[in-house]
Enzyme design. Structure first.
Site, PDB file in Angstrom:
ATOM      1  N   ASP A 177       1.285  -5.377   2.502  1.00 27.26           N
ATOM      2  CA  ASP A 177       2.448  -6.277   2.613  1.00 27.26           C
ATOM      3  C   ASP A 177       3.314  -5.908   3.820  1.00 27.26           C
ATOM      4  O   ASP A 177       4.543  -5.839   3.731  1.00 27.26           O
ATOM      5  CB  ASP A 177       3.295  -6.231   1.338  1.00 27.26           C
ATOM      6  CG  ASP A 177       2.486  -6.553   0.090  1.00 27.26           C
ATOM      7  OD1 ASP A 177       1.438  -7.213   0.211  1.00 27.26           O
ATOM      8  OD2 ASP A 177       2.899  -6.125  -1.003  1.00 27.26           O
TER       9      ASP A 177
ATOM     10  N   THR B 209      13.582  -0.420  -1.933  1.00 29.16           N
ATOM     11  CA  THR B 209      12.941  -0.928  -0.725  1.00 29.16           C
ATOM     12  C   THR B 209      13.964  -1.366   0.317  1.00 29.16           C
ATOM     13  O   THR B 209      13.850  -1.051   1.506  1.00 29.16           O
ATOM     14  CB  THR B 209      12.014  -2.107  -1.071  1.00 29.16           C
ATOM     15  OG1 THR B 209      11.043  -1.678  -2.027  1.00 29.16           O
ATOM     16  CG2 THR B 209      11.305  -2.624   0.167  1.00 29.16           C
TER      17      THR B 209
ATOM     18  N   ASP C 229       4.999  -2.053   3.430  1.00 31.49           N
ATOM     19  CA  ASP C 229       6.250  -2.809   3.633  1.00 31.49           C
ATOM     20  C   ASP C 229       6.927  -2.458   4.957  1.00 31.49           C
ATOM     21  O   ASP C 229       8.101  -2.098   4.995  1.00 31.49           O
ATOM     22  CB  ASP C 229       7.221  -2.574   2.474  1.00 31.49           C
ATOM     23  CG  ASP C 229       6.725  -3.149   1.154  1.00 31.49           C
ATOM     24  OD1 ASP C 229       5.613  -3.693   1.140  1.00 31.49           O
ATOM     25  OD2 ASP C 229       7.448  -3.058   0.161  1.00 31.49           O
TER      26      ASP C 229
ATOM     27  N   GLN D 260       7.374   2.338  -0.856  1.00 27.68           N
ATOM     28  CA  GLN D 260       7.715   1.342   0.163  1.00 27.68           C
ATOM     29  C   GLN D 260       8.584   2.028   1.222  1.00 27.68           C
ATOM     30  O   GLN D 260       9.531   2.748   0.901  1.00 27.68           O
ATOM     31  CB  GLN D 260       8.478   0.179  -0.453  1.00 27.68           C
ATOM     32  CG  GLN D 260       7.685  -0.622  -1.476  1.00 27.68           C
ATOM     33  CD  GLN D 260       7.816  -0.093  -2.884  1.00 27.68           C
ATOM     34  OE1 GLN D 260       8.255   1.034  -3.109  1.00 27.68           O
ATOM     35  NE2 GLN D 260       7.464  -0.910  -3.863  1.00 27.68           N
TER      36      GLN D 260
ATOM     37  N   ARG E 208      -0.543 -12.216   0.108  1.00 28.74           N
ATOM     38  CA  ARG E 208      -0.441 -12.193  -1.346  1.00 28.74           C
ATOM     39  C   ARG E 208       0.735 -13.066  -1.750  1.00 28.74           C
ATOM     40  O   ARG E 208       1.761 -13.101  -1.065  1.00 28.74           O
ATOM     41  CB  ARG E 208      -0.230 -10.761  -1.860  1.00 28.74           C
ATOM     42  CG  ARG E 208      -1.315  -9.789  -1.477  1.00 28.74           C
ATOM     43  CD  ARG E 208      -1.314  -8.563  -2.383  1.00 28.74           C
ATOM     44  NE  ARG E 208      -0.088  -7.787  -2.311  1.00 28.74           N
ATOM     45  CZ  ARG E 208       0.284  -6.902  -3.239  1.00 28.74           C
ATOM     46  NH1 ARG E 208      -0.451  -6.728  -4.327  1.00 28.74           N
ATOM     47  NH2 ARG E 208       1.410  -6.216  -3.089  1.00 28.74           N
TER      48      ARG E 208
ATOM     49  N   TRP F 274       3.597 -13.344  -3.301  1.00 28.40           N
ATOM     50  CA  TRP F 274       4.725 -12.663  -3.928  1.00 28.40           C
ATOM     51  C   TRP F 274       5.631 -13.682  -4.607  1.00 28.40           C
ATOM     52  O   TRP F 274       6.126 -13.459  -5.702  1.00 28.40           O
ATOM     53  CB  TRP F 274       5.489 -11.869  -2.865  1.00 28.40           C
ATOM     54  CG  TRP F 274       6.557 -10.969  -3.412  1.00 28.40           C
ATOM     55  CD1 TRP F 274       6.694 -10.529  -4.702  1.00 28.40           C
ATOM     56  CD2 TRP F 274       7.638 -10.387  -2.672  1.00 28.40           C
ATOM     57  NE1 TRP F 274       7.795  -9.707  -4.814  1.00 28.40           N
ATOM     58  CE2 TRP F 274       8.386  -9.595  -3.588  1.00 28.40           C
ATOM     59  CE3 TRP F 274       8.045 -10.450  -1.343  1.00 28.40           C
ATOM     60  CZ2 TRP F 274       9.526  -8.887  -3.186  1.00 28.40           C
ATOM     61  CZ3 TRP F 274       9.170  -9.723  -0.956  1.00 28.40           C
ATOM     62  CH2 TRP F 274       9.893  -8.963  -1.872  1.00 28.40           C
TER      63      TRP F 274
END
Length: 359
Positions: free
Chosen positions: A221, A142, A200, A177, A277, A279
């Protein structure tokens, strides 16, 4: 320092409570720690981080244009490569309209300002994903999938689009991602920029960051990381046909001074969207004075599949509006903030902005 020591004492006391007390005492300890942080943060006169330098007067101006008659360099990367390995003065790089490719700024090249010819006309785009093989023969991951990565402090970007044009992945796909922009340094500001991607999109990785009048588009996200960041007058747009999530904040300790605050923003798009969320175990996200379209799922927040995080996260909203802002169906471990609770989050003091933001 006082705040960190105070929170450390609270953390140790909380740990002791976990051994000797029941669930209700755990919740009381965490709640007390949060409220003490709110009181301390609201009254602090000194920044938590080192005071930002106000080095904004440029020592050099560079123009980037594919036509050599109008610019010193044909690409942004060549302009950056022309700077000293350790750059200690403000360099302003003006970028003519056009489409550019993947770029990274090393940690030693501080004080760079990029100014585009309009966010719709100056576009920096690429299509890497986390599962794509890099030069090392290993997947990029990522972090390295970012179209534009910044590792140096005092970075400023104005009127530019940062885009990862990798296709939006199906729900549950692995390794897809695709970061449009990654900021991994302190004291960065973004004015009138677009961040466009799917999963992402914006890696708000580390440091204090200020986003003003920006557009951020994604599916899952699409604002994530462990930055301490303030989003003001931004438009957040979801592009999912199923469930998605706007934020994934990764605060992992009660001692970390990180979190995301969205003030006077707008959330629109498609699908069913969680506001965030968890994380990180102590994930912290607040929305204030924000319009939320009907795409926001009534529960609002997701615990990342870990019920223990419901006791430690700080997810809240304050005086939000729109069909998605109704607090009635929210998960019981989120918060409809009081004015006192919201106060530390609703100005640039949240990121010590008065010490370093001068635009």
């Amino acid at each position: 320092m006082f705040l960190k020591l105070f929170l450390l004492v609270l953390l140790l006391e909380s740990a002791n409570c976990w051994v000797t007390s029941n669930m209700s005492n755990e919740l009381i300890a965490v709640e007390n720690a949060y409220m003490e942080w709110v009181r301390q943060r609201a009254s602090m006169k000194q920044p938590v981080f080192q005071e930002g330098k106000k080095n904004l007067k440029p020592c050099r101006i560079i123009k980037v244009n594919k036509n050599p008659k109008f610019g010193e360099f044909a690409t942004v990367q060549k302009a950056i490569n022309s700077l000293p390995v350790v750059n200690l003065c403000r360099v302003v790089i003006y970028i003519s309209p056009g489409t550019l490719q993947k770029i990274e700024i090393p940690a030693t090249m501080a004080y760079i300002t990029l100014v585009g010819g309009g966010a719709e006309r100056t576009v920096i785009e690429w299509n890497d994903t986390a599962d794509r093989m890099g030069r090392s023969g290993l997947p990029l991951g990522t972090f390295a999938s970012a179209t534009f990565g910044v590792n140096s402090p005092h970075f400023i970007a104005k009127n530019i689009t940062f885009k990862n044009k990798a296709p939006s992945p199906p729900s549950g796909a692995l390794g897809k991602q695709a970061v449009a922009f990654r900021i991994s340094a302190d004291r960065a500001a973004f004015i009138g920029c677009n961040f466009i991607g799917a999963q992402d999109t914006l890696y708000d990785h580390l440091g204090r960051h200020y986003f003003k009048n920006c557009y951020i588009e994604g599916s899952v996200d699409f604002v994530f990381g462990n930055g301490l960041s303030y989003y003001e007058d931004c438009h957040l747009h979801a592009i999912t046909n199923s469930y998605g999530a706007l934020t994934a904040q990764k605060r992992d300790s009660l001692l970390q001074e990180t979190g995301f605050s969205f003030v006077n923003c707008k959330v629109t798009g498609s699908g069913a969207l969680y506001l965030g969320r968890a994380w990180g175990t102590f994930s912290r996200v607040v929305f204030a004075y924000t319009y939320m379209d009907k795409i926001i799922t009534p529960r609002g927040w997701y615990n990342w599949g870990d019920k223990n995080r419901e006791m430690t996260v700080f997810f809240g909203q304050y005086k939000c509006s729109g069909p998605g802002a109704d607090y009635g169906g929210r998960v019981p471990w989120s918060r409809e903030l009081t004015q006192q609770q919201a106060q530390p989050f609703i100005s640039i003091d949240f990121i010590d902005g008065h010490e370093w933001i001068q635009l």
